[in-house]
Design an enzyme around this catalytic site. Structure first.
Site, PDB file in Angstrom:
ATOM      1  N   GLY A  72       0.841  -1.189   0.000  1.00  0.00           N
ATOM      2  CA  GLY A  72       0.000   0.000   0.000  1.00  0.00           C
ATOM      3  C   GLY A  72       0.876   1.238   0.000  1.00  0.00           C
ATOM      4  O   GLY A  72       2.072   1.157   0.259  1.00  0.00           O
ATOM      5  N   CYS A 116       5.533  -5.954   1.367  1.00  0.00           N
ATOM      6  CA  CYS A 116       5.872  -4.545   1.219  1.00  0.00           C
ATOM      7  C   CYS A 116       5.306  -3.736   2.399  1.00  0.00           C
ATOM      8  O   CYS A 116       5.750  -3.901   3.519  1.00  0.00           O
ATOM      9  CB  CYS A 116       5.398  -4.044  -0.144  1.00  0.00           C
ATOM     10  N   TYR A 117       4.297  -2.909   2.192  1.00  0.00           N
ATOM     11  CA  TYR A 117       3.718  -2.186   3.331  1.00  0.00           C
ATOM     12  C   TYR A 117       3.256  -3.188   4.397  1.00  0.00           C
ATOM     13  O   TYR A 117       3.368  -2.933   5.600  1.00  0.00           O
ATOM     14  CB  TYR A 117       2.546  -1.316   2.871  1.00  0.00           C
ATOM     15  N   HIS A 130       7.301  -7.650  -4.090  1.00  0.00           N
ATOM     16  CA  HIS A 130       5.961  -8.099  -4.480  1.00  0.00           C
ATOM     17  C   HIS A 130       6.041  -9.449  -5.202  1.00  0.00           C
ATOM     18  O   HIS A 130       6.312  -9.482  -6.405  1.00  0.00           O
ATOM     19  CB  HIS A 130       5.310  -7.061  -5.401  1.00  0.00           C
ATOM     20  N   GLU A 133       3.643 -11.260  -6.124  1.00  0.00           N
ATOM     21  CA  GLU A 133       2.462 -11.516  -6.963  1.00  0.00           C
ATOM     22  C   GLU A 133       2.635 -11.052  -8.409  1.00  0.00           C
ATOM     23  O   GLU A 133       1.837 -11.403  -9.266  1.00  0.00           O
ATOM     24  CB  GLU A 133       1.207 -10.862  -6.353  1.00  0.00           C
ATOM     25  N   SER A 136     -27.281 -11.871 -23.128  1.00  0.00           N
ATOM     26  CA  SER A 136     -26.766 -11.037 -24.222  1.00  0.00           C
ATOM     27  C   SER A 136     -26.031 -11.874 -25.248  1.00  0.00           C
ATOM     28  O   SER A 136     -25.721 -11.395 -26.334  1.00  0.00           O
ATOM     29  CB  SER A 136     -25.799  -9.998 -23.651  1.00  0.00           C
ATOM     30  N   VAL A 185     -20.155 -14.026 -22.653  1.00  0.00           N
ATOM     31  CA  VAL A 185     -19.755 -15.160 -21.816  1.00  0.00           C
ATOM     32  C   VAL A 185     -20.375 -15.091 -20.411  1.00  0.00           C
ATOM     33  O   VAL A 185     -20.895 -16.085 -19.908  1.00  0.00           O
ATOM     34  CB  VAL A 185     -18.208 -15.219 -21.698  1.00  0.00           C
ATOM     35  N   ASP A 186     -20.356 -13.904 -19.798  1.00  0.00           N
ATOM     36  CA  ASP A 186     -20.791 -13.826 -18.395  1.00  0.00           C
ATOM     37  C   ASP A 186     -22.269 -14.173 -18.227  1.00  0.00           C
ATOM     38  O   ASP A 186     -22.629 -15.008 -17.399  1.00  0.00           O
ATOM     39  CB  ASP A 186     -20.529 -12.421 -17.820  1.00  0.00           C
ATOM     40  N   LYS A 229     -12.679 -13.163 -14.535  1.00  0.00           N
ATOM     41  CA  LYS A 229     -13.121 -13.486 -15.901  1.00  0.00           C
ATOM     42  C   LYS A 229     -12.629 -14.859 -16.377  1.00  0.00           C
ATOM     43  O   LYS A 229     -13.394 -15.641 -16.932  1.00  0.00           O
ATOM     44  CB  LYS A 229     -12.606 -12.404 -16.849  1.00  0.00           C
TER      45      LYS A 229
END
Ligand code: XMP
Length: 518
Positions: free
Chosen positions: A57, A84-85, A175, A177, A228, A231-232, A374
Site C-alpha cells: 500500500g 511490502c507495506y 511483491h 504476486e 446477451s 460469456v458472463d 473473468k
C-alpha cells in the site's frame, strides 16, 4: 464459499492486490480481499481465515492514523504473510522499526541473495544463487521485530525476506504476486502449503456449491435473466438453469444490431441445446426506428440503453411473478477498493447490466459469478459444457454494431458491416490468430470513396478494421498483423462484400484511441 479453507487478504491499497488473489486462485485456494478499514476483530472471528496476507500500500506506518489491521490478526495463531507495506505493518506492530527515504527507496527489479539459513517458504528459490524480485517501496524496515530472522537481502533492502518460523509469520519487502518476480508464484504455493491449504477450491466444487446456494436463495420462485450472448450472462444462465430448471426464463433482446447469424446462434444454443425457456424479443424495428437519423454517439447509446430497459421490462413482466433478476456480475466489479485520495475512503464499483431495473421492478439479484474472475468464469463455462468457441468469444458491446457505424445507421450499412465483419473474423480464425487477439471487428465509415473494379468506376463505402490486445479493455495495443494478412483480408472483403471498395487498418492504441469507434 463456506466449507472451504479461506484465506483473507487485508488490502492496504496496493495497485496489485488483485494479483495476490489471482495467484492464490491459481492454486485452488479460496480467498477474499477486504479493505483494512472494514476488518476488525469481529470480522476476523466470523471470517475464520486459515491464513492472512497483508497487502502492500502507499502509506507509511509512522503516519498519524496509518492504516493498520486489527491487533487480533497477530494473536489468531494463523500463518501471516506481509508484503511490502504489509511487512512494514508487521514489523511496526510487533516491535521492529521502519524508516523512510534516506536513499534506500527501490522501484523495479532487484536481486535478493539468501542468508545462511534455509526457510521452507523459499523452497525452490536460490537454486542458481540470487533471485530476481520486483520492489516498489519508499520506506524500509530498519530493525526487525523480536523473534524474526533474515533469510534474504537485496542491496537496498537488508531485510528483503524475514520470518518468525515458530509463529509462521513471513514478511517480504518485494511483491511476489507480479510477473517480474519470476519465482513469486512458487513463494505463494509454499505459503499456502505451509498453512495447510488443501487446494480444493476447484471449478467442479464451485459449480456444486453455487447450485446449492442458488436453490437456497431462490426456493420455488421465478428468476429472469437478460441473456446477451456474452460469456458472463451465458455462464450465469446455464448455471442457474442447472440449479432451478424452468423456474428460469431468459430474455434475449435482439436490437437489430447484432453480428451475422448471432441471434440464431444464441437462440439455438440456449433454447434447443440447453432447453431453456427463452424469450427471443426481436425488437429490431423498434430500435432501428428510434435510431433513424441519429448520428451523435451519445444519443445513440442513450437511446439504445433506454429502449433496452423498456423492452426488457416488458418481457420480464410478461413472464409473470418473477422475484429475482440474474446478472453475470464478476468479482472485480464488487471488490471494494481502498482510496487514499480524500472523499469517501471506500469506493464500491457495482455493475448493473440493466441498471435501475431491480429497484424499479422490486426484484432481488441472483449473482452466482460474484466470486469469480473473468478467466474463472471461462473455466466454469467449460465445466458446464459450453462450447469452447463460445467461451473464447471476443467481447461485444451492449450497443452492438451501432457504435461500429459512425454517423447515421441504415439497414444497408448494417448489412454491409455484418458481412464484412464475418469475412474479417473468418480470416483471423483461418490464420489461427483469434485467441491471440483480445477483440477484433470491422467498422463501416461514414464516407464513400471512388474505386475501379473490372472496367468500371465504383463509389462505395470504406471500412476500418480494428484488432487489439488488452488485459481488461482499459488500455489496448493495436494488433501487429503482417502486411500479407492485411492485403489478403482487404482483397477478400472487397471481393466478397458488395458495397465496399476500400479497407483501412486502424493502428491506434488506447489511449489515445478507444477500442470502439464511438
Ligand atoms: P472502449 O471503446 O471504451 O471499449 O475502449 C472498451 C471495451 O468495452 C466495450 N464496450 C462496451 N461494452 N457496453 C458494453 O457492454 C457498452 O456500452 C460498451 N462500450 C464499449 C468495448 O467493446 C471494449 O471491449
Amino acid at each position: 464459499m463456506t466449507h472451504h479453507d479461506r484465506l483473507l487478504i487485508i488490502d492496504f491499497g496496493s495497485q496489485v492486490t488483485q494479483l495476490i488473489a489471482r495467484r492464490l486462485r491459481e492454486l485452488n485456494v479460496y480467498c477474499e480481499i477486504h479493505p483494512y478499514n472494514r476488518v476488525d476483530d469481529a470480522f476476523l472471528k466470523a471470517f475464520a481465515p486459515k491464513a492472512v496476507i497483508l497487502s502492500g500500500g502507499p502509506a507509511s506506518v509512522y503516519w498519524e492514523n496509518a492504516p493498520m489491521p486489527p491487533a487480533g490478526v497477530f494473536s489468531m495463531g494463523v500463518p501471516l504473510l506481509g508484503i511490502c507495506y504489509g511487512q512494514q505493518v508487521m514489523m511496526h506492530s510487533l516491535g521492529g522499526h521502519v524508516e523512510g527515504g534516506h536513499g534506500t527507496a527501490e522501484f523495479g527489479r532487484a536481486f535478493v541473495t539468501p542468508t545462511a539459513d534455509r526457510l521452507p517458504l523459499l523452497e525452490g528459490w536460490f537454486e542458481a544463487g540470487t533471485e530476481q524480485v520486483w520492489m516498489s517501496h519508499g520506506d524500509h524496515v530498519s530493525k526487525i521485530a523480536p523473534g524474526f530472522q533474515v533469510y534474504g537481502t537485496s542491496p537496498n533492502a537488508p531485510f528483503a525476506i524475514t520470518a518468525d518460523v515458530a509463529r509462521q509469520f513471513y514478511a517480504v519487502q518485494f511483491h511476489p504476486e507480479v510477473h517480474h518476480t519470476p519465482k513469486g508464484a512458487q513463494l505463494y504455493e509454499n505459503f499456502v502449503r505451509l498453512a495447510g491449504f488443501k487446494g480444493d477450491w476447484t471449478m467442479g466444487a464451485y459449480r456444486e456449491e453455487a447450485i446449492r446456494k442458488i436453490r437456497e436463495q431462490v426456493g420455488d420462485q421465478k428468476v429472469i435473466c437478460g441473456l446477451s450472448g456474452g460469456v458472463d450472462s451465458s455462464v450465469a444462465a446455464v448455471l442457474i438453469h442447472e440449479a432451478i430448471g424452468d423456474q428460469l426464463t431468459c430474455v434475449f433482446v435482439d436490437h437489430g444490431l447484432l453480428r451475422l447469424g448471432e441471434a440464431e446462434q444464441v437462440v439455438t444454443m440456449f433454447r434447443d441445446h440447453y432447453n431453456m425457456p427463452l424469450i427471443h424479443a426481436d425488437e429490431s424495428a423498434l430500435f432501428l426506428g428510434a435510431l433513424e437519423g441519429v448520428s451523435d454517439p451519445e444519443v445513440k447509446r442513450k437511446t439504445i440503453g433506454r429502449l433496452f430497459i423498456d423492452v426488457f421490462q416488458k418481457h420480464a413482466t410478461a413472464v409473470g411473478g418473477a422475484k429475482f433478476l440474474a446478472q453475470g456480475t464478476l468479482y472485480p466489479d464488487v471488490i471494494e477498493s481502498v482510496s487514499f485520495s480524500g472523499g469517501p475512503s471506500v469506493t464500491i464499483k457495482s455493475h448493473h447490466n440493466v441498471g435501475g431495473l431491480p429497484e424499479k421492478m422490486g426484484l432481488k439479484l441472483v449473482e452466482p459469478l460474484r466470486e469469480l474472475f473473468k478467466d474463472e468464469v471461462r473455466a466454469l463455462g467449460r465445466e458446464l459444457g459450453l462450447p469452447p468457441s463460445f467461451i473464447g468469444r471476443h467481447p461485444f458491446p451492449g450497443p452492438g454494431l451501432a457504435i461500429r457505424c459512425p454517423g447515421e445507421i441504415t439497414s444497408e450499412k448494417l448489412d454491409i458491416l455484418r458481412k464484412a465483419d464475418a469475412v474479417y473474423i473468418d480470416q483471423i480464425r483461418r490464420h489461427g490468430l483469434y485467441d491471440d487477439i483480445w477483440q477484433a471487428f470491422a467498422a463501416i465509415l461514414p464516407m464513400k470513396t471512388v474505386g475501379v473494379m473490372g472496367d468500371g468506376r465504383t463509389y462505395d463505402y470504406a471500412l476500418a478494421l480494428r484488432a487489439v490486445t488488452s488485459v481488461d479493455g482499459m488500455t489496448a495495443d493495436y494488433y501487429p498483423f503482417t502486411h500479407e494478412f492485411l492485403g489478403e483480408t482487404a482483397t477478400r472483403i472487397i471481393n466478397e462484400v458488395k458495397g465496399v471498395n476500400r479497407v483501412f487498418y486502424d493502428c491506434t492504441s488506447k489511449p489515445p484511441g478507444t477500442i470502439e469507434l464511438e
